[in-house]
Design a protein around this motif. Structure first.
Motif, PDB file in Angstrom:
ATOM      1  N   ALA A 262      46.717 -44.549 -23.898  1.00  0.00           N
ATOM      2  CA  ALA A 262      47.433 -44.821 -22.652  1.00  0.00           C
ATOM      3  C   ALA A 262      46.636 -44.443 -21.424  1.00  0.00           C
ATOM      4  N   GLN A 263      46.882 -45.176 -20.354  1.00  0.00           N
ATOM      5  CA  GLN A 263      46.425 -44.833 -19.020  1.00  0.00           C
ATOM      6  C   GLN A 263      47.668 -44.654 -18.147  1.00  0.00           C
ATOM      7  N   LEU A 264      47.528 -43.931 -17.045  1.00  0.00           N
ATOM      8  CA  LEU A 264      48.682 -43.594 -16.211  1.00  0.00           C
ATOM      9  C   LEU A 264      48.449 -44.022 -14.767  1.00  0.00           C
ATOM     10  N   SER A 265      49.487 -44.602 -14.175  1.00  0.00           N
ATOM     11  CA  SER A 265      49.443 -44.953 -12.762  1.00  0.00           C
ATOM     12  C   SER A 265      50.787 -44.616 -12.124  1.00  0.00           C
ATOM     13  N   ILE A 266      50.764 -43.739 -11.127  1.00  0.00           N
ATOM     14  CA  ILE A 266      51.965 -43.377 -10.394  1.00  0.00           C
ATOM     15  C   ILE A 266      51.823 -43.894  -8.960  1.00  0.00           C
ATOM     16  N   ILE A 267      52.789 -44.682  -8.526  1.00  0.00           N
ATOM     17  CA  ILE A 267      52.764 -45.250  -7.187  1.00  0.00           C
ATOM     18  C   ILE A 267      53.473 -44.283  -6.235  1.00  0.00           C
ATOM     19  N   PRO A 268      52.755 -43.703  -5.292  1.00  0.00           N
ATOM     20  CA  PRO A 268      53.328 -42.663  -4.430  1.00  0.00           C
ATOM     21  C   PRO A 268      54.571 -43.124  -3.669  1.00  0.00           C
ATOM     22  N   ASN A 269      55.568 -42.259  -3.669  1.00  0.00           N
ATOM     23  CA  ASN A 269      56.765 -42.435  -2.842  1.00  0.00           C
ATOM     24  C   ASN A 269      57.547 -43.711  -3.152  1.00  0.00           C
ATOM     25  N   ALA A 270      57.329 -44.314  -4.317  1.00  0.00           N
ATOM     26  CA  ALA A 270      57.990 -45.575  -4.664  1.00  0.00           C
ATOM     27  C   ALA A 270      59.157 -45.340  -5.613  1.00  0.00           C
ATOM     28  N   PRO A 271      60.219 -46.154  -5.525  1.00  0.00           N
ATOM     29  CA  PRO A 271      61.362 -46.057  -6.429  1.00  0.00           C
ATOM     30  C   PRO A 271      61.137 -46.861  -7.713  1.00  0.00           C
ATOM     31  N   HIS A 272      62.215 -47.132  -8.442  1.00  0.00           N
ATOM     32  CA  HIS A 272      62.139 -47.832  -9.724  1.00  0.00           C
ATOM     33  C   HIS A 272      61.393 -49.170  -9.624  1.00  0.00           C
ATOM     34  N   PRO A 273      61.812 -50.097  -8.770  1.00  0.00           N
ATOM     35  CA  PRO A 273      61.063 -51.364  -8.650  1.00  0.00           C
ATOM     36  C   PRO A 273      59.878 -51.195  -7.716  1.00  0.00           C
ATOM     37  N   ALA A 274      58.890 -50.437  -8.145  1.00  0.00           N
ATOM     38  CA  ALA A 274      57.745 -50.082  -7.291  1.00  0.00           C
ATOM     39  C   ALA A 274      57.025 -51.317  -6.759  1.00  0.00           C
ATOM     40  N   PHE A 275      56.960 -52.388  -7.559  1.00  0.00           N
ATOM     41  CA  PHE A 275      56.240 -53.601  -7.175  1.00  0.00           C
ATOM     42  C   PHE A 275      56.938 -54.351  -6.041  1.00  0.00           C
ATOM     43  N   LEU A 276      58.228 -54.110  -5.839  1.00  0.00           N
ATOM     44  CA  LEU A 276      58.938 -54.734  -4.733  1.00  0.00           C
ATOM     45  C   LEU A 276      58.744 -53.954  -3.432  1.00  0.00           C
ATOM     46  N   VAL A 277      58.500 -52.673  -3.561  1.00  0.00           N
ATOM     47  CA  VAL A 277      58.346 -51.804  -2.382  1.00  0.00           C
ATOM     48  C   VAL A 277      56.893 -51.718  -1.936  1.00  0.00           C
ATOM     49  N   ASN A 278      55.977 -51.653  -2.907  1.00  0.00           N
ATOM     50  CA  ASN A 278      54.552 -51.520  -2.585  1.00  0.00           C
ATOM     51  C   ASN A 278      53.746 -52.374  -3.554  1.00  0.00           C
ATOM     52  N   PHE A 279      53.840 -53.681  -3.361  1.00  0.00           N
ATOM     53  CA  PHE A 279      53.166 -54.603  -4.277  1.00  0.00           C
ATOM     54  C   PHE A 279      51.662 -54.383  -4.297  1.00  0.00           C
ATOM     55  N   ASP A 280      51.062 -54.175  -3.137  1.00  0.00           N
ATOM     56  CA  ASP A 280      49.608 -54.045  -3.062  1.00  0.00           C
ATOM     57  C   ASP A 280      49.100 -52.902  -3.931  1.00  0.00           C
ATOM     58  N   ALA A 281      49.803 -51.764  -3.893  1.00  0.00           N
ATOM     59  CA  ALA A 281      49.377 -50.612  -4.701  1.00  0.00           C
ATOM     60  C   ALA A 281      49.534 -50.898  -6.185  1.00  0.00           C
ATOM     61  N   VAL A 282      50.632 -51.544  -6.556  1.00  0.00           N
ATOM     62  CA  VAL A 282      50.864 -51.882  -7.960  1.00  0.00           C
ATOM     63  C   VAL A 282      49.811 -52.866  -8.449  1.00  0.00           C
ATOM     64  N   TRP A 283      49.554 -53.900  -7.672  1.00  0.00           N
ATOM     65  CA  TRP A 283      48.582 -54.924  -8.074  1.00  0.00           C
ATOM     66  C   TRP A 283      47.172 -54.345  -8.174  1.00  0.00           C
ATOM     67  N   THR A 284      46.803 -53.531  -7.203  1.00  0.00           N
ATOM     68  CA  THR A 284      45.480 -52.912  -7.200  1.00  0.00           C
ATOM     69  C   THR A 284      45.291 -52.010  -8.411  1.00  0.00           C
ATOM     70  N   SER A 285      46.367 -51.377  -8.853  1.00  0.00           N
ATOM     71  CA  SER A 285      46.298 -50.467  -9.988  1.00  0.00           C
ATOM     72  C   SER A 285      46.236 -51.211 -11.322  1.00  0.00           C
ATOM     73  N   MET A 286      47.019 -52.277 -11.439  1.00  0.00           N
ATOM     74  CA  MET A 286      47.101 -52.946 -12.750  1.00  0.00           C
ATOM     75  C   MET A 286      46.016 -53.988 -12.981  1.00  0.00           C
ATOM     76  N   LYS A 287      45.498 -54.588 -11.919  1.00  0.00           N
ATOM     77  CA  LYS A 287      44.550 -55.686 -12.085  1.00  0.00           C
ATOM     78  C   LYS A 287      43.298 -55.283 -12.881  1.00  0.00           C
ATOM     79  N   PRO A 288      42.657 -54.134 -12.590  1.00  0.00           N
ATOM     80  CA  PRO A 288      41.484 -53.757 -13.400  1.00  0.00           C
ATOM     81  C   PRO A 288      41.833 -53.545 -14.871  1.00  0.00           C
ATOM     82  N   PHE A 289      43.023 -53.021 -15.132  1.00  0.00           N
ATOM     83  CA  PHE A 289      43.446 -52.808 -16.518  1.00  0.00           C
ATOM     84  C   PHE A 289      43.623 -54.138 -17.238  1.00  0.00           C
ATOM     85  N   ILE A 290      44.218 -55.110 -16.569  1.00  0.00           N
ATOM     86  CA  ILE A 290      44.424 -56.425 -17.173  1.00  0.00           C
ATOM     87  C   ILE A 290      43.102 -57.144 -17.381  1.00  0.00           C
ATOM     88  N   ASP A 291      42.182 -57.005 -16.408  1.00  0.00           N
ATOM     89  CA  ASP A 291      40.929 -57.751 -16.458  1.00  0.00           C
ATOM     90  C   ASP A 291      39.885 -57.158 -17.400  1.00  0.00           C
TER      91      ASP A 291
END
Length: 297
Positions: A262-291
């Protein structure tokens, strides 16, 4: 005769124009739960006839949509009030380089309820039924909340079908840690427009109370710990908002520690739907893992 023919043609084109306008209006107004004033994707994910299809999985017809081309990624929305549209911005981005398979899980959107317990084992089986029809390749799974738990079970039960997993908002689940007594009237009052739309596309709207009852019973008795998470072999990105109220921080950390790769990514100050509140941070975090290639397996 010519006048009558022209009249028929005019009526036909008016019908086409009216139908297109109605569809466009419906698409532009499609919403996810508690959307508020936020903008959703212009694509009506979850109710797009141009991209949608069905597959039978045991006792239910499961609805899915396909977008883009490339290596396949399965996208699984949240539960209870979840819908494919909530992940619209992720689908928009992923479909630029991947084949995105967006599945409406049983009882949600255009998928039937069936009669079986809506367990994560069953939902994982439904995902496998869709993949049997769509692709022979290994897939990446991206799931949010309920979709992430389905992803955990899919990774455990179908290890030969999955390349990697992104699990957003899904920690260790101890039986009884929350009381599940969900009521349709209460939830529908929170967002009447959303539920009006959903009841319009659901194939079995009259079973809504039965559905909520079955979900409450299952969620109150499920237990997800190392016996599940410890058997996942593929790489997993465990992601959550720092202030996730549904998957508290300590449960997410516990899940991360239980999963072998496992790898871990915590989006600062974000609630449950983190991707709706801070999409850029979520995308930046997951894209390298997917690629990235699975060189650390």
């Amino acid at each position: 005769m010519k006048v009558k023919s022209l009249r028929h043609k005019a009526l036909f084109f008016l019908f086409i124009l009216f139908s297109f306008s109605s569809f466009s209006q419906e698409a532009s107004n499609l919403r996810y739960f508690m959307q508020g004033n936020a903008k959703a994707s212009p694509v009506p994910y979850g109710n797009n006839a141009a991209a949608g299809a069905y597959v039978r999985s045991d006792d239910a017809k499961i609805y899915y949509e396909i977008y883009g081309k490339g290596s396949p990624i399965v996208v699984l929305h949240g539960g209870i009030v979840g819908s494919p549209l909530e992940l619209g911005q992720l689908i928009d981005s992923l479909s630029q380089k991947h084949q995105v398979i967006s599945i409406a899980t049983r009882g949600h959107g255009k998928s039937e309820m069936g009669t079986k317990i809506p367990s994560y084992e069953q939902k994982a089986k439904d995902v496998n039924a869709v993949l049997a029809k769509v692709t022979k390749d290994k897939v990446t799974v991206l799931g949010f909340s309920d979709g992430a738990y389905t992803g955990y079970y899919f990774a455990k039960n179908y290890p030969d079908k999955i390349e990697k997993l992104v699990a957003i908002g899904a920690g260790e689940w101890k039986k009884g840690f929350r009381e599940f007594n969900m009521d349709y009237k209460t939830l529908s009052a929170m967002d009447e427009s959303y539920w009006k739309q959903q009841m319009g596309i659901r194939p079995e709207p009259k079973r809504i109370y039965e559905w909520f009852s079955s979900l409450s019973s299952y969620y109150s008795n499920v237990n997800i710990d190392e016996t599940i998470l410890g058997q996942i072999k593929c790489p997993v990105l465990v992601m959550a908002g720092e202030k996730d109220q549904n998957a508290p921080f300590d449960t997410v950390i516990a899940a991360y520690k239980m999963i072998p790769n496992a790898q871990l990514s915590i989006i600062p100050n974000a609630p449950h739907p983190a991707f709706l509140v801070n999409f850029d941070a979520v995308w930046t975090s997951m894209k390298p893992f997917i690629d990235q290639n699975n060189q650390f397996k």
